[in-house]
Design a protein around this motif. Structure first.
Motif, PDB file in Angstrom:
ATOM      1  N   ALA A  58       0.858  -1.187   0.000  1.00  0.00           N
ATOM      2  CA  ALA A  58       0.000   0.000   0.000  1.00  0.00           C
ATOM      3  C   ALA A  58       0.894   1.237   0.000  1.00  0.00           C
ATOM      4  N   LEU A  59       0.607   2.163  -0.903  1.00  0.00           N
ATOM      5  CA  LEU A  59       1.416   3.367  -1.098  1.00  0.00           C
ATOM      6  C   LEU A  59       0.661   4.594  -0.620  1.00  0.00           C
ATOM      7  N   ASP A  60       1.373   5.515   0.021  1.00  0.00           N
ATOM      8  CA  ASP A  60       0.678   6.664   0.595  1.00  0.00           C
ATOM      9  C   ASP A  60       0.590   7.871  -0.333  1.00  0.00           C
ATOM     10  N   ASP A  61       1.428   7.940  -1.386  1.00  0.00           N
ATOM     11  CA  ASP A  61       1.410   9.154  -2.204  1.00  0.00           C
ATOM     12  C   ASP A  61       1.519   8.895  -3.698  1.00  0.00           C
ATOM     13  N   LEU A  62       1.442   7.644  -4.113  1.00  0.00           N
ATOM     14  CA  LEU A  62       1.498   7.292  -5.529  1.00  0.00           C
ATOM     15  C   LEU A  62       0.502   6.175  -5.817  1.00  0.00           C
ATOM     16  N   THR A  63       0.086   6.085  -7.070  1.00  0.00           N
ATOM     17  CA  THR A  63      -0.711   4.928  -7.469  1.00  0.00           C
ATOM     18  C   THR A  63       0.237   3.754  -7.702  1.00  0.00           C
ATOM     19  N   GLY A  64      -0.326   2.568  -7.774  1.00  0.00           N
ATOM     20  CA  GLY A  64       0.496   1.400  -8.049  1.00  0.00           C
ATOM     21  C   GLY A  64       1.200   1.509  -9.390  1.00  0.00           C
ATOM     22  N   LYS A  65       0.499   1.997 -10.388  1.00  0.00           N
ATOM     23  CA  LYS A  65       1.083   2.157 -11.718  1.00  0.00           C
ATOM     24  C   LYS A  65       2.257   3.124 -11.683  1.00  0.00           C
ATOM     25  N   GLU A  66       2.090   4.234 -10.984  1.00  0.00           N
ATOM     26  CA  GLU A  66       3.163   5.233 -10.914  1.00  0.00           C
ATOM     27  C   GLU A  66       4.400   4.665 -10.231  1.00  0.00           C
ATOM     28  N   GLU A  82      16.243  -5.523 -17.515  1.00  0.00           N
ATOM     29  CA  GLU A  82      14.912  -5.178 -18.019  1.00  0.00           C
ATOM     30  C   GLU A  82      13.852  -6.056 -17.364  1.00  0.00           C
ATOM     31  N   LEU A  83      12.862  -5.413 -16.767  1.00  0.00           N
ATOM     32  CA  LEU A  83      11.733  -6.123 -16.190  1.00  0.00           C
ATOM     33  C   LEU A  83      10.610  -6.232 -17.193  1.00  0.00           C
ATOM     34  N   LYS A  84       9.782  -7.250 -17.012  1.00  0.00           N
ATOM     35  CA  LYS A  84       8.575  -7.325 -17.827  1.00  0.00           C
ATOM     36  C   LYS A  84       7.689  -6.133 -17.515  1.00  0.00           C
ATOM     37  N   THR A  85       6.965  -5.684 -18.503  1.00  0.00           N
ATOM     38  CA  THR A  85       6.067  -4.551 -18.303  1.00  0.00           C
ATOM     39  C   THR A  85       5.077  -4.861 -17.185  1.00  0.00           C
ATOM     40  N   PRO A  86       4.927  -3.950 -16.233  1.00  0.00           N
ATOM     41  CA  PRO A  86       3.982  -4.199 -15.131  1.00  0.00           C
ATOM     42  C   PRO A  86       2.574  -4.465 -15.657  1.00  0.00           C
ATOM     43  N   CYS A  87       1.885  -5.357 -14.988  1.00  0.00           N
ATOM     44  CA  CYS A  87       0.490  -5.639 -15.322  1.00  0.00           C
ATOM     45  C   CYS A  87      -0.386  -4.689 -14.513  1.00  0.00           C
ATOM     46  N   VAL A  88      -1.206  -3.921 -15.197  1.00  0.00           N
ATOM     47  CA  VAL A  88      -2.107  -2.986 -14.528  1.00  0.00           C
ATOM     48  C   VAL A  88      -3.530  -3.510 -14.641  1.00  0.00           C
ATOM     49  N   ILE A  89      -4.152  -3.758 -13.493  1.00  0.00           N
ATOM     50  CA  ILE A  89      -5.525  -4.265 -13.459  1.00  0.00           C
ATOM     51  C   ILE A  89      -6.460  -3.097 -13.161  1.00  0.00           C
ATOM     52  N   PRO A  90      -7.293  -2.736 -14.112  1.00  0.00           N
ATOM     53  CA  PRO A  90      -8.189  -1.596 -13.886  1.00  0.00           C
ATOM     54  C   PRO A  90      -9.256  -1.904 -12.856  1.00  0.00           C
ATOM     55  N   LYS A 103       0.843  -4.853 -10.859  1.00  0.00           N
ATOM     56  CA  LYS A 103       1.594  -6.028 -10.435  1.00  0.00           C
ATOM     57  C   LYS A 103       2.930  -6.066 -11.167  1.00  0.00           C
ATOM     58  N   ILE A 104       3.974  -6.474 -10.455  1.00  0.00           N
ATOM     59  CA  ILE A 104       5.287  -6.557 -11.065  1.00  0.00           C
ATOM     60  C   ILE A 104       6.095  -7.666 -10.396  1.00  0.00           C
ATOM     61  N   ILE A 105       7.017  -8.244 -11.142  1.00  0.00           N
ATOM     62  CA  ILE A 105       7.929  -9.264 -10.615  1.00  0.00           C
ATOM     63  C   ILE A 105       9.350  -8.724 -10.711  1.00  0.00           C
ATOM     64  N   LEU A 106      10.052  -8.703  -9.590  1.00  0.00           N
ATOM     65  CA  LEU A 106      11.458  -8.302  -9.587  1.00  0.00           C
ATOM     66  C   LEU A 106      12.263  -9.534 -10.000  1.00  0.00           C
ATOM     67  N   SER A 107      12.350  -9.758 -11.298  1.00  0.00           N
ATOM     68  CA  SER A 107      12.804 -11.036 -11.832  1.00  0.00           C
ATOM     69  C   SER A 107      14.269 -11.343 -11.560  1.00  0.00           C
TER      70      SER A 107
END
Length: 288
Positions: A58-66, A82-90, A103-107
């Motif tokens: 949970a972030l206090d000043d940014l969206t998950g996408k940001e 290079e990470l895979k492009t984050p998955c954004v669930i609307p 969602k993101i994976i620190l691969s």
């Protein structure tokens, strides 16, 4: 937790420390003031001595996408990985997704999917279980959650457990299922939380609080459960109950709260099937 009692702590695994350390590196590199809090189930399970890979930040000043964009920028400029492009669930209010999640994976570290969402407050209209979600303070986010045991945070920046409802830790210790806000208000806002309360009570062999049971048995709450919640969502909760260690306990709670014929109602205009001898035995066992 009583005044003067020792604050419980969480010791992340080596892998979790790597993940959290990398996220803090992103914060520091970007000159951000962001507080990173692991929310809900991971905190509860770790305090119960159980392993968990369900890391929701949970972030206090940014969206998950940001924030995920900050992560990918850090990886590109600092790590050259290079990470895979984050998955954004609307937002999908009909599926209980009231706010956009990334969602993101620190691969380079693990294959664990990490969810990011901003802290939020929620307001419900009288005739809907779909809230209006807005940016919120940590305490607002804690109180809008379904149960006190699911409202705890682990602040990665400070390495501290935060109990902002001021009873989550005590309820976890006592094995008590309680809502942060008055139970009837909580259940009228979102009747699906009745079934979530039952599921967690059965999963951990915890006790349903008396005021929660009274609210869950309220006729208006039952009516809202029948009219506001889709059969699909009810079915998903039942599936979770049945795949747990104590499905019979969950069914007994449903029976004792007078919810059996709501949870297992036949669709309208459908002729109930003829039950064979074994089915009748199971039906009588559960309903009596």
């Amino acid at each position: 937790m009583a005044a003067g009692a020792q604050q419980p702590s969480i010791v992340p695994t080596e892998l979790e420390q790597q993940i959290f350390g990398r996220l803090l590196d992103v914060v520091h590199h970007g000159g951000l003031g962001t507080q990173l809090r692991v929310a809900g189930g991971w905190v509860r399970d770790k305090l119960l001595g159980k392993n968990s890979t369900d890391i929701d930040i949970a972030l206090d000043d940014l969206t998950g996408k940001e924030f995920c964009e900050k992560i990918t920028d850090y990886y590109e400029k600092v790590i050259s990985h290079e990470l895979k492009t984050p998955c954004v669930i609307p937002c999908k209010p009909g599926q209980s997704k009231h706010l956009e999640t990334a969602k993101i994976i620190l691969s380079d570290i693990s294959d664990i999917t990490i969810d990011f969402v901003n802290l939020r407050s929620e307001k419900y209209a009288e005739n809907s279980r779909i809230p209006t979600a807005e940016y919120g303070m940590p305490e607002e986010d804690a109180f809008r959650r379904d149960l006190t045991i699911n409202s705890l945070f682990y602040n990665i920046n400070t390495n501290l457990v935060e109990d902002l409802t001021r009873r989550g830790l005590e309820d976890l210790k006592k094995g008590l299922i309680v809502t942060p806000l008055p139970a009837k208000v909580t259940f009228l806002d979102d009747p699906l939380r009745v079934l979530r309360a039952i599921r967690f009570a059965a999963r951990f062999s915890f006790t349903l609080a008396e005021n929660l049971k009274e609210a869950a048995s309220d006729e208006k709450v039952k009516l809202n459960l029948r009219s506001k919640i889709s059969r699909e969502r009810i079915g998903q909760e039942v599936d979770h109950m049945m795949s747990g260690k104590y499905p019979v306990d969950a069914m007994c709670h449903i029976r004792d709260l007078g919810l059996f014929y709501i949870v297992f109602a036949f669709p309208e205009k459908t002729v109930p099937p003829v039950l064979d001898k074994h089915d009748w035995y199971v039906h009588v066992l559960i309903c009596n």
